[in-house]
Design a protein around this motif. Sequence first.
Motif, PDB file in Angstrom:
ATOM      1  N   ARG A  45      -1.929 -51.836  12.584  1.00 41.16           N
ATOM      2  CA  ARG A  45      -3.264 -51.716  13.206  1.00 41.16           C
ATOM      3  C   ARG A  45      -3.697 -50.257  13.300  1.00 41.16           C
ATOM      4  O   ARG A  45      -4.839 -49.926  13.012  1.00 41.16           O
ATOM      5  N   ARG A  46      -2.786 -49.384  13.700  1.00 40.59           N
ATOM      6  CA  ARG A  46      -3.126 -47.965  13.794  1.00 40.59           C
ATOM      7  C   ARG A  46      -3.420 -47.415  12.406  1.00 40.59           C
ATOM      8  O   ARG A  46      -4.373 -46.666  12.208  1.00 40.59           O
ATOM      9  N   PHE A  67      -7.356 -45.393   8.732  1.00 34.41           N
ATOM     10  CA  PHE A  67      -7.888 -45.488   7.374  1.00 34.41           C
ATOM     11  C   PHE A  67      -9.387 -45.800   7.419  1.00 34.41           C
ATOM     12  O   PHE A  67     -10.181 -45.177   6.708  1.00 34.41           O
ATOM     13  N   ARG A  68      -9.761 -46.760   8.266  1.00 38.66           N
ATOM     14  CA  ARG A  68     -11.185 -47.103   8.395  1.00 38.66           C
ATOM     15  C   ARG A  68     -11.993 -45.887   8.840  1.00 38.66           C
ATOM     16  O   ARG A  68     -13.058 -45.601   8.284  1.00 38.66           O
ATOM     17  N   ALA A  69     -11.503 -45.162   9.831  1.00 39.66           N
ATOM     18  CA  ALA A  69     -12.219 -43.973  10.309  1.00 39.66           C
ATOM     19  C   ALA A  69     -12.376 -42.954   9.182  1.00 39.66           C
ATOM     20  O   ALA A  69     -13.438 -42.329   9.047  1.00 39.66           O
ATOM     21  N   THR A  70     -11.346 -42.794   8.382  1.00 37.50           N
ATOM     22  CA  THR A  70     -11.399 -41.827   7.280  1.00 37.50           C
ATOM     23  C   THR A  70     -12.436 -42.220   6.239  1.00 37.50           C
ATOM     24  O   THR A  70     -13.277 -41.409   5.859  1.00 37.50           O
ATOM     25  N   ARG A 124      -9.493 -53.368   0.403  1.00 38.77           N
ATOM     26  CA  ARG A 124      -8.196 -53.279  -0.280  1.00 38.77           C
ATOM     27  C   ARG A 124      -7.094 -52.918   0.712  1.00 38.77           C
ATOM     28  O   ARG A 124      -5.995 -53.482   0.661  1.00 38.77           O
ATOM     29  N   ALA A 125      -7.358 -52.008   1.641  1.00 42.81           N
ATOM     30  CA  ALA A 125      -6.352 -51.620   2.626  1.00 42.81           C
ATOM     31  C   ALA A 125      -5.976 -52.795   3.529  1.00 42.81           C
ATOM     32  O   ALA A 125      -4.797 -52.977   3.859  1.00 42.81           O
ATOM     33  N   LEU A 126      -6.953 -53.604   3.923  1.00 44.22           N
ATOM     34  CA  LEU A 126      -6.662 -54.778   4.745  1.00 44.22           C
ATOM     35  C   LEU A 126      -5.761 -55.755   4.001  1.00 44.22           C
ATOM     36  O   LEU A 126      -4.816 -56.308   4.572  1.00 44.22           O
ATOM     37  N   ARG A 127      -6.019 -55.942   2.728  1.00 48.52           N
ATOM     38  CA  ARG A 127      -5.185 -56.842   1.913  1.00 48.52           C
ATOM     39  C   ARG A 127      -3.772 -56.288   1.760  1.00 48.52           C
ATOM     40  O   ARG A 127      -2.789 -57.020   1.855  1.00 48.52           O
ATOM     41  N   ILE A 128      -3.685 -54.997   1.482  1.00 48.64           N
ATOM     42  CA  ILE A 128      -2.374 -54.363   1.323  1.00 48.64           C
ATOM     43  C   ILE A 128      -1.590 -54.459   2.629  1.00 48.64           C
ATOM     44  O   ILE A 128      -0.401 -54.802   2.629  1.00 48.64           O
ATOM     45  N   GLY A 129      -2.243 -54.177   3.735  1.00 50.66           N
ATOM     46  CA  GLY A 129      -1.577 -54.248   5.026  1.00 50.66           C
ATOM     47  C   GLY A 129      -1.015 -55.632   5.298  1.00 50.66           C
ATOM     48  O   GLY A 129       0.132 -55.777   5.741  1.00 50.66           O
ATOM     49  N   PRO A 172      -3.860 -62.314   8.987  1.00 46.50           N
ATOM     50  CA  PRO A 172      -4.365 -61.012   8.528  1.00 46.50           C
ATOM     51  C   PRO A 172      -5.027 -60.243   9.673  1.00 46.50           C
ATOM     52  O   PRO A 172      -5.625 -60.841  10.569  1.00 46.50           O
ATOM     53  N   ILE A 173      -4.897 -58.948   9.627  1.00 46.97           N
ATOM     54  CA  ILE A 173      -5.621 -58.087  10.559  1.00 46.97           C
ATOM     55  C   ILE A 173      -7.026 -57.932   9.994  1.00 46.97           C
ATOM     56  O   ILE A 173      -7.192 -57.493   8.853  1.00 46.97           O
ATOM     57  N   LEU A 174      -8.011 -58.317  10.749  1.00 45.73           N
ATOM     58  CA  LEU A 174      -9.395 -58.257  10.295  1.00 45.73           C
ATOM     59  C   LEU A 174     -10.058 -56.986  10.797  1.00 45.73           C
ATOM     60  O   LEU A 174      -9.721 -56.484  11.881  1.00 45.73           O
ATOM     61  N   GLU A 175     -11.010 -56.496  10.029  1.00 47.09           N
ATOM     62  CA  GLU A 175     -11.690 -55.257  10.418  1.00 47.09           C
ATOM     63  C   GLU A 175     -12.291 -55.340  11.812  1.00 47.09           C
ATOM     64  O   GLU A 175     -12.184 -54.392  12.586  1.00 47.09           O
ATOM     65  N   GLU A 176     -12.881 -56.474  12.130  1.00 47.44           N
ATOM     66  CA  GLU A 176     -13.537 -56.579  13.434  1.00 47.44           C
ATOM     67  C   GLU A 176     -12.568 -56.549  14.599  1.00 47.44           C
ATOM     68  O   GLU A 176     -12.963 -56.351  15.739  1.00 47.44           O
ATOM     69  N   SER A 177     -11.272 -56.701  14.323  1.00 46.64           N
ATOM     70  CA  SER A 177     -10.280 -56.655  15.399  1.00 46.64           C
ATOM     71  C   SER A 177      -9.665 -55.255  15.577  1.00 46.64           C
ATOM     72  O   SER A 177      -8.828 -55.056  16.454  1.00 46.64           O
ATOM     73  N   LEU A 178     -10.084 -54.313  14.745  1.00 46.59           N
ATOM     74  CA  LEU A 178      -9.515 -52.965  14.850  1.00 46.59           C
ATOM     75  C   LEU A 178     -10.201 -52.198  15.971  1.00 46.59           C
ATOM     76  O   LEU A 178     -11.334 -52.349  16.282  1.00 46.59           O
TER      77      LEU A 178
END
Length: 154
Positions: free
Chosen positions: A98-99, A104-107, A123-128, A148-154
């Motif tokens: 998650r971190r 990565f999202r912030a970057t 792609r990063a979410l899939r790799i994670g 899966p960790i979803l973007e909206e949960s970050l």
Amino acid sequence: MKGRPAPTRAMTIDGRLIPDALDEAMIHAVVHGFYDKIRSDDLLGPIFNGAIAPDAWSHHLAKMCDFWSSTLLRTGRYEGHPLRPHLVLPGLGEEHFRRWLTLFRATVQNLCPPDVAALFLDRALRIGHSFRLAIAFHRGENATQLQPILEESL
């Protein structure tokens, strides 16, 4: 022989056109910006700095640029097994992923136009998720409950 010129082929990833703004310079900026955040992060910094020797960072960053270039631009430059080093890290869990994804999202949101940031993050979410499943399997854990960790949960 006369005729029409050969059509140019647009590169796609997952059925979406790769934006013109996505190039090697942007990949370099994302990789270096992301790992700057990682190295100074309270949770992830000790893990990465413990696994990568100070004099090996330039090699690691070049390899990660090759990885993302191969992943998003289809250059075929990356040679390696990205999962393998993660399998030996003790205690690597969801909070770490998650971190990793949050940084990565912030970057990518800071450095890329929205369409490019979306490609990187997807792609990063899939790799994670793939890594989380493989690590659980490697440890003999039940991976069927991993979501899966979803973007909206970050």
